[in-house]
Every structure is written in structure tokens, then in C-alpha cells.
Design a protein around this motif. Structure first.
Motif, short mmCIF file in Angstrom:
data_model
loop_
_atom_site.label_atom_id
_atom_site.label_comp_id
_atom_site.label_asym_id
_atom_site.label_seq_id
_atom_site.Cartn_x
_atom_site.Cartn_y
_atom_site.Cartn_z
N ARG A 76 0.79 -1.22 0.09
CA ARG A 76 -0.03 0.14 -0.04
C ARG A 76 0.98 1.21 -0.20
O ARG A 76 0.73 2.08 -0.70
N LYS A 77 1.80 1.09 0.78
CA LYS A 77 2.85 2.19 0.82
C LYS A 77 3.54 2.62 -0.30
O LYS A 77 3.62 3.72 -0.78
N LYS A 124 -8.41 -10.32 -9.50
CA LYS A 124 -8.64 -9.94 -8.01
C LYS A 124 -7.45 -8.89 -7.66
O LYS A 124 -7.85 -8.06 -6.88
N ARG A 125 -6.35 -9.49 -8.20
CA ARG A 125 -5.16 -8.48 -7.74
C ARG A 125 -5.22 -6.87 -8.29
O ARG A 125 -4.91 -6.11 -7.75
N ALA A 126 -5.60 -7.06 -9.71
CA ALA A 126 -5.79 -5.73 -10.16
C ALA A 126 -6.91 -4.99 -9.52
O ALA A 126 -6.77 -3.62 -9.20
N ASN A 127 -7.91 -5.57 -9.14
CA ASN A 127 -9.03 -5.01 -8.41
C ASN A 127 -8.67 -4.43 -6.99
O ASN A 127 -9.12 -3.38 -6.55
N SER A 128 -7.87 -5.12 -6.40
CA SER A 128 -7.22 -4.88 -5.14
C SER A 128 -6.50 -3.51 -5.19
O SER A 128 -6.77 -2.65 -4.41
N VAL A 129 -5.73 -3.41 -6.18
CA VAL A 129 -5.03 -1.86 -6.33
C VAL A 129 -6.09 -0.88 -6.69
O VAL A 129 -6.09 0.12 -6.05
N MET A 130 -6.97 -1.30 -7.60
CA MET A 130 -7.96 -0.25 -7.84
C MET A 130 -8.55 0.06 -6.61
O MET A 130 -9.16 1.18 -6.47
N ILE A 131 -9.10 -0.64 -5.76
CA ILE A 131 -10.01 -0.57 -4.74
C ILE A 131 -9.24 0.24 -3.86
O ILE A 131 -9.59 1.28 -3.14
N HIS A 132 -7.75 -0.05 -3.60
CA HIS A 132 -7.14 0.77 -2.66
C HIS A 132 -6.96 2.18 -3.01
O HIS A 132 -7.17 3.12 -2.20
N LEU A 133 -6.77 2.53 -4.12
CA LEU A 133 -6.57 3.52 -4.90
C LEU A 133 -7.79 4.62 -4.81
O LEU A 133 -8.00 5.60 -4.20
N LYS A 134 -8.87 3.98 -4.82
CA LYS A 134 -10.31 4.64 -4.74
C LYS A 134 -10.32 5.07 -3.26
O LYS A 134 -10.71 6.11 -2.94
N ASP A 135 -10.00 4.18 -2.44
CA ASP A 135 -10.12 4.31 -0.76
C ASP A 135 -9.05 5.52 -0.27
O ASP A 135 -9.50 6.49 0.17
N ALA A 136 -8.01 5.49 -0.94
CA ALA A 136 -6.84 6.21 -0.41
C ALA A 136 -6.97 7.72 -1.28
O ALA A 136 -6.63 8.58 -0.48
N THR A 137 -7.34 7.77 -2.56
CA THR A 137 -7.44 9.03 -3.25
C THR A 137 -8.63 9.71 -3.02
O THR A 137 -8.63 10.75 -3.20
N GLN A 138 -9.81 8.76 -3.08
CA GLN A 138 -11.10 9.77 -3.19
C GLN A 138 -11.27 10.56 -4.65
O GLN A 138 -11.87 11.46 -4.66
N CYS A 184 13.30 -8.88 -11.18
CA CYS A 184 13.30 -8.94 -9.44
C CYS A 184 14.23 -7.69 -9.18
O CYS A 184 14.36 -7.27 -8.25
N GLU A 185 14.83 -7.07 -10.08
CA GLU A 185 15.77 -5.98 -10.12
C GLU A 185 14.78 -4.67 -9.87
O GLU A 185 15.51 -3.50 -9.51
N TRP A 186 13.78 -4.94 -10.38
CA TRP A 186 12.96 -3.54 -10.48
C TRP A 186 12.26 -3.47 -8.92
O TRP A 186 12.27 -4.16 -8.19
N PRO A 187 12.03 -2.16 -9.00
CA PRO A 187 11.59 -1.69 -7.40
C PRO A 187 10.40 -2.64 -6.98
O PRO A 187 9.52 -2.72 -7.94
N ASN A 188 10.18 -3.01 -5.97
CA ASN A 188 9.15 -3.86 -5.35
C ASN A 188 8.86 -3.68 -4.14
O ASN A 188 9.74 -2.99 -3.35
N SER A 189 7.59 -4.35 -3.65
CA SER A 189 7.37 -3.95 -2.20
C SER A 189 7.95 -4.78 -1.01
O SER A 189 7.39 -4.57 -0.01
N ARG A 190 8.75 -5.82 -1.59
CA ARG A 190 9.23 -6.87 -0.55
C ARG A 190 10.66 -6.97 -0.81
O ARG A 190 11.59 -7.92 -1.32
N THR A 191 11.46 -5.66 -0.54
CA THR A 191 12.87 -5.61 -0.54
C THR A 191 13.68 -6.61 0.17
O THR A 191 14.63 -6.85 0.15
N ASP A 192 12.96 -6.78 1.44
CA ASP A 192 13.51 -7.65 2.46
C ASP A 192 13.31 -9.18 2.24
O ASP A 192 13.96 -10.11 2.98
#
Lengths: 248, 411
Positions: A143-144, A180-194, A219-227
């Protein structure tokens, strides 16, 4: 023989009569004011002539404000993206939102590897949001990262979300999961940005596991799980997100 | 040599030379003004030496003076108005001729001629003093052509006074008790005064009489394609008596925007506008339409204005105009220097907001509003309703244009 001084002659002439100097003064004043007035009239007429008969070259070409257009917006890239925004409901009909694997295969008309290569210039602009196996839930890091990428809009008009699934599981199941994953992104954007314009900005593609799979180099691209360790399976349990700086 | 013992003719001659110089300076100023009548961008002369090439510096003080509301009269009646330099040209032409008359006429000088010359020369001197104070108070920097006119007026007036005094001394030496020579002085003075009036007015009459009809050009600069912003992010600036809606695209660190804002305020127009403000900083830090920052720091300053909200935005914008030179300098040094200035004046809340993501997003929405409307990449821009006011009608032709398109906003 010495020549008479012209100034002395003029003064002698002016001194000879009571009103001569005054008349000469008035004449000089009249002449000066007349010359000034005629010159002023000529200046205005010159401007009027330029105004009424403009030269084509006189008007400088003025740059106009527009969406960003950067070097990676090649004709091939724009062609694919144009097909996406036409086919996936961003412009024209508002009836549908998003494109399924079959759609993408059809309208992209290129191989999966070539499709991925088109997005290569977006490596730094975008990011890969990673999901757990079989999950469409965004974790905090995802999300971040998503929020950060969304805020970094600059001059882009369209935000693309390209969701995938690893090859684990069935083709049908992976199609549904990537959807579903695409929709998760979309739903988060809707909630976060209004953002009331979100539907006109976000292009969703879900590719399942049958088209344009990432190889390990992504894997070299920026991603959300660098750890966490990045594997070919893990990088495909994902949604690639990016603003696209192209005029489409 | 004792300057006080010089003859009156010498002082009159120097006064005539000063008038000639004043005429030349006023002529260059008028030439620059008249050149703008074709509604194109022209360089402006700005030198103490008449005849040097026009300055291509876009922000030179002569250009600022030329585009200010103080450079012309009758601006609501004629496009661009009637420049005051025209009156100066006519007056200096008169004083040049009068000075030559006093130089050449040694025996038969009309009664009161020197006194009139000295008294009348106070006219240009008074106008110069008034314009000097206008420059100090309202304009930013001295226009060299104007300074040339001020100095010419000063020398003209001083020499005219000295010539009067010298003539009086000479007269007393010749005929200490003669009063007959002063008879008829008032009649002459009235005639000369009328002559001065006609001379001053004629160039202006010739100018106004030759002006083209500008009305067909006023509505030819396009319209806003999209009048509303989906996120409701545009600013509404509070004004005293809003009667007509306008959309202004401005950059807080743009000198032309500052001059434009000052013109609107000085004309009494701003308080009658219902202002929607769109921030359009010409700074590549946030504005992707530029490949370099024309006004470094303008993005941060624009975000500070946005952080003021509808209540404080106008005050912050006007502060940025008032302190523009200092803020531009800080902007060139880097965002921290500029942010320190913003914090010092507007406090931590505004500065924290200005560097936060919400302000960046809002500014980005302003820029996208500009992009959606495909406006020219320049500031300032003014839309009356959705009708774009041409650039040339936001400076020289502003009052005339408003008188034609929105007379209700003129006081």
C-alpha cells in the motif's frame, strides 16, 4: 575679405524689427510641433499597417500545455497503450473496465516478451507490488509503495496496473487471481485518493499466468518486498503499477 | 568664472538644449510605446544615451514603466491609452523654440517672456517630480529614458529661472526704473500659455486620431475548453465586490505576473473580480512542460500559496509579489533557503504543508487543469469567464479591453 558670421547676421536681422524674433520663434515652434505630430502619426500608421497585414513569421510559435511525453513513448509502445485504453474502457465506452488475458493477447498482437520489453523504460517510474501466494491482499508495504507511486504523477495522464499470477495452479484460477489483484489495487486507490477521475486514469490489465510472464531479471525492479528473496514465481504474484508519461 | 554673471541668452540657450534632449528622450519613449500598437512583442529602448539599440532584456525598468498604469491617460477610451510622453514631446518642442527665441532675441524681447519661460518650465518639472515619486513608490527600478526626461526637465527649469534672473539684472543695469517694458506681459503670457497647450496637445491628438479599431481583435485568443476542475482544487481569492468571474493562471515568482497583479489592483479592477486562481509555476521541479526552471523555487512558492487556502492564499501571493526579488534569489539558492523565508513569514504550518504530499498533489491538479485546457505555456493568463484575454490586452490594452468586454469591473 572675411565672411560675415551667420549667427551675427541672424541676430542683426532679428534685432532690426520689434516682432521679428517672436515671429521666428513662433514659426520654429509651429514647425517643430508639426514635425513631431506628423512623426507620431507615422509611428501609429506603421503599427496599424503591421497589425492589419501581419507577416506569417511575425507570430512566434507558442508552446502549449499538455500531458507529458518522454523518450520511451515510442510509436510501438504508444500503439499498444492506445489499444489498452481503447479496449479497456478508459476512453469511449464506459461499459467495461479492465482487460482480460484473451483481450490483451488479441489487441497487443505481440509476444509476451516483447510486451514486457515495451514496459522496460518504466523500471524506475513504476514498481512491482507483490502478493502472497494465492492472495490478492495488499500488505502495508504494498500500500505504501502504491501510494508513493500514485502521488508521483507529474505530467502523466494514465496509470497502468498490470496484474499477474505465477504459474502455480490452473490457468482459469490464475486468471481470476490476477483479476482480483488488479481490483485490489483499484479499490485501494479509490479508498486512498477519493479521486473522482480515477476511472478515467487507471488502466487495468490482468494477465493470469498465460501471457507476458516476468523472468527473474524483473526482480531488480523496485518492488514492495525488498527484504524477501525474489524468485521467478514471486515476481509474478504481482501487479506492476506505473504512471505512463505518454500522450495517448 | 561666476556663473551668476553669465548673460540671460546663455542660460536660455542651455535651457533650449535641455528641451531638445527632453524631446529626444520623449520621442524614443513614444516610439517604443507606438511600436506596441501592433500587438506584438517589441524590445524597448532603455539607455541614458539616446539612439543606443533597444534592450532585449524582457524585464528592463523602461518596459515596466511603459506597461504600468502611469504611462498613459484615457486608457479606457483608446487601446493602450494616450502615452504621457506625447505631451512631453509637444511641450519640449515648445520650450526648445521658446529657448531659441530668448537666445536670439536680444533687443526686442517681449515683456515677461523670461518670467513666463521660468514659470511654464515648472510644468514639466512638476510632472517629472510626480513621476519620480510614482517610480519610487510603485515601480521597480528607474527607467533610464524617464530619468533622461526628469534631468532634462530639471535643467530646463533651472536654466529658465537663471535666465529670468539674469535678464532682470541686465534690465536693471540698462533702465533701473523702467516699468513700461513690462506692459502687455499678461497678454503675451496668455498667448504663450495657449501656444504651450496647443503644442502639448497636438501630438496626442495626432496619435489618438490615427489609432486603429481594436475591437475585432479582443476575442481572438481562444477559450477554456474545460472550465471546472474535477477535484475542486482551484483557489478562490477573496475580493471586496466580486462582479465578474475570471480565471487567472499565475506564477508567484514571475515578474510579469507581479506587474499584472499590480495593474489590476492599481486600476481598482481586482476587487471587482470573482477570482479563480490556477497556479502555473514556470519551474521544471514540478512543471513537466518545461525543460529548465525559468523561475527556480516557483513550485515551492506556489504550494505555499495553495497551503494558504481560500482565506490566506491572496495574502501569500501578494507577499510573494512584494518580496519577489528576495524570494527569487532564495529560490536560486535552493528550496531550503526559500522555505526558511516562507517559515519566517507564514509559520511552520504553511511551510510544513508546502513540502507535504497534499500540496504537491493539489499543485499537480492545477498543472493538469492547464494541460487539459492546452493553454500557452506562459504567465500570467486571464480568462474572462471562459474567454481568454490576449496577452497584449492584459498589459497596454487592459483597461480598454475591460471597458469593452466587462465594463462592470471598472471603477
Amino acid at each position: 575679405m572675411t565672411r560675415p558670421n551667420p549667427l551675427a547676421k541672424a541676430r542683426a536681422f532679428l534685432d532690426a524689427g520689434p516682432n521679428r524674433a517672436a515671429i521666428v520663434g513662433a514659426a520654429v515652434a509651429s514647425a517643430l510641433v508639426l514635425v513631431v505630430s506628423v512623426a507620431v502619426g507615422a509611428m501609429v500608421h506603421g503599427a496599424k499597417d503591421r497589425l492589419e497585414h501581419p507577416e506569417e513569421t511575425a507570430r512566434a510559435q507558442v508552446a502549449v500545455a499538455d500531458d507529458a511525453e518522454v523518450a520511451y513513448c515510442t510509436p510501438a509502445f504508444k500503439e499498444v497503450l492506445q489499444r489498452v485504453i481503447n479496449a479497456c474502457g478508459l476512453v469511449g465506452t464506459e461499459q467495461r473496465r479492465g482487460c482480460q488475458p484473451a483481450d490483451v493477447k488479441t489487441f497487443a498482437s505481440i509476444s509476451g516478451a516483447d510486451f514486457n520489453e515495451l514496459f522496460a523504460p518504466l523500471k524506475e517510474r513504476g514498481a512491482v507490488v507483490l502478493f502472497e501466494e494465492g492472495s490478492d491482499v495488499l500488505d502495508d508495504a504494498a500500500r505504501k509503495l502504491l501510494d508513493a507511486r500514485w502521488e508521483d504523477r507529474k505530467g502523466a495522464r494514465y496509470f497502468f496496473v498490470v496484474a499477474r499470477a505465477s504459474k502455480d495452479g490452473t490457468t482459469e484460477g490464475n486468471r481470476a487471481l490476477s483479476h482480483k489483484r488488479a481490483n485490489s489495487v483499484m479499490i485501494h486507490l479509490k479508498d486512498a485518493t477519493q479521486d473522482p477521475e480515477l476511472d478515467k486514469q487507471v488502466g487495468l490489465l490482468w494477465l493470469g499466468s498465460e501471457f507476458a510472464q516476468f523472468d527473474k531479471t524483473y526482480c531488480e525492479w523496485p518492488n514492495s518486498r525488498t527484504d524477501k528473496r525474489c524468485t521467478p514465481e514471486a515476481i509474478n504474484r504481482s501487479a506492476f503499477v506505473s504512471w505512463v508519461d505518454c500522450r495517448l | 568664472m561666476d556663473i551668476r554673471q553669465l548673460p540671460a541668452t546663455t542660460f536660455a540657450f542651455v535651457a533650449a538644449i535641455a528641451a531638445a534632449l527632453g524631446l529626444v528622450f520623449a520621442a524614443y519613449s513614444t516610439y517604443d510605446y507606438a511600436a506596441q500598437l501592433d500587438r506584438r512583442v517589441h524590445a524597448v529602448h532603455c539607455s541614458f544615451i539616446p539612439g543606443l539599440p533597444a534592450s532585449s532584456d524582457g524585464d528592463n525598468p523602461c518596459k515596466a514603466a511603459l506597461f504600468s498604469v502611469y504611462s498613459a491617460v484615457l486608457r479606457a477610451t483608446f487601446w493602450g491609452g494616450v502615452p504621457i510622453s506625447l505631451f512631453a514631446m509637444g511641450a519640449f518642442a515648445f520650450f526648445l523654440a521658446f529657448g531659441l527665441y530668448l537666445t536670439l532675441a536680444r533687443v526686442h524681447v517681449a515683456a515677461g517672456a523670461h518670467a513666463f519661460f521660468a514659470a511654464a518650465s515648472l510644468g514639466p518639472l512638476g510632472a517629472s517630480i510626480a513621476m519620480f515619486f510614482v517610480t519610487v513608490v510603485h515601480l521597480h527600478g528607474f527607467c533610464k529614458l524617464c530619468v533622461g526626461i526628469y534631468v532634462s526637465s530639471l535643467v530646463l527649469s533651472a536654466c529658465a529661472a537663471l535666465a529670468w534672473r539674469a535678464k532682470d539684472r541686465e534690465r536693471r543695469l540698462v533702465a533701473p526704473t523702467d516699468s513700461a517694458s513690462r506692459r502687455g506681459g499678461w497678454v503675451h503670457a496668455a498667448l504663450w500659455l495657449a501656444g504651450l497647450g496647443v503644442a502639448s496637445a497636438l501630438p496626442a491628438v495626432a496619435y489618438a486620431g490615427s489609432l486603429p479599431d481594436y475591437r475585432p481583435f479582443l476575442a481572438k485568443c481562444g477559450k477554456l475548453a474545460v472550465t471546472s476542475e474535477a477535484h475542486n482544487s482551484l483557489l478562490k481569492l477573496p475580493t471586496a465586490h466580486p462582479t465578474r468571474g475570471v480565471v487567472l493562471f499565475e506564477d508567484p515568482l514571475c515578474p510579469t505576473c507581479r506587474s499584472f497583479h499590480e495593474r489590476l489592483v492599481d486600476e481598482g479592477v481586482f476587487e471587482r473580480l470573482n477570482v479563480t486562481l490556477v497556479m502555473f509555476p514556470l519551474d521544471s521541479e514540478c512543471n513537466w512542460m518545461l525543460d529548465r526552471a525559468l523561475h527556480p523555487g516557483a513550485c515551492l512558492m506556489a504550494k505555499a500559496v495553495l497551503c494558504g487556502g481560500d482565506d490566506k492564499a491572496r495574502a501569500i501571493l501578494e507577499w510573494s509579489y512584494d518580496r519577489q526579488d528576495e524570494l527569487k534569489e532564495a529560490g536560486k539558492q535552493g528550496s531550503q533557503a526559500l522555505l526558511a523565508k516562507i517559515t519566517e513569514r507564514w509559520g511552520d504550518a504553511v511551510s510544513a504543508c508546502a513540502v507535504g504530499p497534499a500540496a504537491a498533489t493539489r499543485l499537480n491538479q492545477h498543472l493538469h487543469f492547464a494541460a487539459n485546457n492546452h493553454i500557452a505555456i506562459s504567465t500570467p493568463q486571464m480568462f474572462l469567464g471562459d474567454q481568454r484575454i490576449c496577452d497584449e490586452d492584459t498589459d497596454l490594452g487592459m483597461k480598454y479591453t475591460l471597458a469593452q468586454l466587462a465594463p462592470e469591473v471598472l471603477p
